[in-house]
Design an enzyme around this catalytic site. Sequence first.
Site, PDB file in Angstrom:
ATOM      1  N   GLU A  75     -20.517 -37.594 -16.332  1.00  0.00           N
ATOM      2  CA  GLU A  75     -19.941 -36.946 -17.514  1.00  0.00           C
ATOM      3  C   GLU A  75     -18.457 -37.266 -17.685  1.00  0.00           C
ATOM      4  O   GLU A  75     -17.735 -36.567 -18.391  1.00  0.00           O
ATOM      5  CB  GLU A  75     -20.120 -35.425 -17.431  1.00  0.00           C
ATOM      6  CG  GLU A  75     -21.567 -34.954 -17.352  1.00  0.00           C
ATOM      7  CD  GLU A  75     -22.350 -35.199 -18.632  1.00  0.00           C
ATOM      8  OE1 GLU A  75     -21.869 -35.927 -19.529  1.00  0.00           O
ATOM      9  OE2 GLU A  75     -23.461 -34.666 -18.740  1.00  0.00           O
ATOM     10  N   HIS A  94     -17.099 -28.499 -15.919  1.00  0.00           N
ATOM     11  CA  HIS A  94     -18.435 -28.523 -16.530  1.00  0.00           C
ATOM     12  C   HIS A  94     -19.439 -28.017 -15.507  1.00  0.00           C
ATOM     13  O   HIS A  94     -19.396 -28.408 -14.328  1.00  0.00           O
ATOM     14  CB  HIS A  94     -18.803 -29.940 -16.954  1.00  0.00           C
ATOM     15  CG  HIS A  94     -20.246 -30.106 -17.321  1.00  0.00           C
ATOM     16  ND1 HIS A  94     -20.853 -29.379 -18.320  1.00  0.00           N
ATOM     17  CD2 HIS A  94     -21.216 -30.909 -16.808  1.00  0.00           C
ATOM     18  CE1 HIS A  94     -22.123 -29.729 -18.421  1.00  0.00           C
ATOM     19  NE2 HIS A  94     -22.371 -30.661 -17.508  1.00  0.00           N
ATOM     20  N   TYR A 115     -14.463  -8.046 -26.663  1.00  0.00           N
ATOM     21  CA  TYR A 115     -13.134  -8.545 -27.046  1.00  0.00           C
ATOM     22  C   TYR A 115     -12.650  -9.689 -26.161  1.00  0.00           C
ATOM     23  O   TYR A 115     -11.788 -10.483 -26.559  1.00  0.00           O
ATOM     24  CB  TYR A 115     -12.108  -7.409 -27.045  1.00  0.00           C
ATOM     25  CG  TYR A 115     -11.715  -6.899 -25.681  1.00  0.00           C
ATOM     26  CD1 TYR A 115     -10.735  -7.533 -24.926  1.00  0.00           C
ATOM     27  CD2 TYR A 115     -12.309  -5.762 -25.133  1.00  0.00           C
ATOM     28  CE1 TYR A 115     -10.368  -7.073 -23.674  1.00  0.00           C
ATOM     29  CE2 TYR A 115     -11.948  -5.286 -23.895  1.00  0.00           C
ATOM     30  CZ  TYR A 115     -10.989  -5.944 -23.157  1.00  0.00           C
ATOM     31  OH  TYR A 115     -10.639  -5.478 -21.922  1.00  0.00           O
ATOM     32  N   TYR A 210      -0.614 -14.947 -21.897  1.00  0.00           N
ATOM     33  CA  TYR A 210      -1.046 -14.144 -20.760  1.00  0.00           C
ATOM     34  C   TYR A 210      -1.377 -14.978 -19.533  1.00  0.00           C
ATOM     35  O   TYR A 210      -1.135 -14.572 -18.426  1.00  0.00           O
ATOM     36  CB  TYR A 210      -2.284 -13.307 -21.141  1.00  0.00           C
ATOM     37  CG  TYR A 210      -1.957 -11.916 -21.600  1.00  0.00           C
ATOM     38  CD1 TYR A 210      -1.039 -11.703 -22.608  1.00  0.00           C
ATOM     39  CD2 TYR A 210      -2.568 -10.811 -21.028  1.00  0.00           C
ATOM     40  CE1 TYR A 210      -0.742 -10.438 -23.049  1.00  0.00           C
ATOM     41  CE2 TYR A 210      -2.276  -9.527 -21.459  1.00  0.00           C
ATOM     42  CZ  TYR A 210      -1.370  -9.349 -22.470  1.00  0.00           C
ATOM     43  OH  TYR A 210      -1.080  -8.082 -22.886  1.00  0.00           O
TER      44      TYR A 210
END
Length: 218
Positions: A75, A94, A115, A210
Amino acid sequence: MDTDERNARANVVAAARDLDAQGLNRGTSGNVSVRFRDGLLITPSGLPTARMRPEDIVPLAFDGTHPAGLKPSSEWRFHRDILAARPEMGAVVHAHPIHSTAFALCGREIPAVHYMIAAFGGPNVRCAPYAPYGTAELSELALVALKDRNVCLLANHGMIAAGESLEKALWLAVELETLCWQYAVALQVGAPNILSDHEINSTVERFRGYGLNAADKG
């Protein structure tokens, strides 16, 4: 190999093993890459993480070339293409975790049922249409699904998480699998409540800057 490269390779090995340790991957199916100098370092093809060493990690140039005798993950193409197209990203993970992959098998996106989806950049997690593994077509579809996002699902395949660092990419992968697990259970209970785009976009703004401490929000 200098100290910086050896440390970077060791970090890729540690991240690959962490995928296994956290139950996000089994066998040899997952792969990890990190931006390094003028290219990237990526896990090799077909090597279990228990046997993986820093020397096995493959240096890959953005033109797809790599040293003879080393075989990068099958990949490698979408790892390369994501890091080339998204300069803000420093690492790609992945894997084929159970719950994320279950939704990918159904070709279903993940809506804003919690959320924490805002950590992924918007009000949904897209599922890229199916294309054979390792192909340019799969890479192109993944890039579309990742537009304005840092995670996506790959139909009938698995998931991708991209972050500013290996630590952030791994954290996002865990958060995605957690959200998919929660959503799968909620669907058995009833019809999950979907939060509005306005609410999620507001939370996306609150999440900016954050980093990993978003994991401590509760």
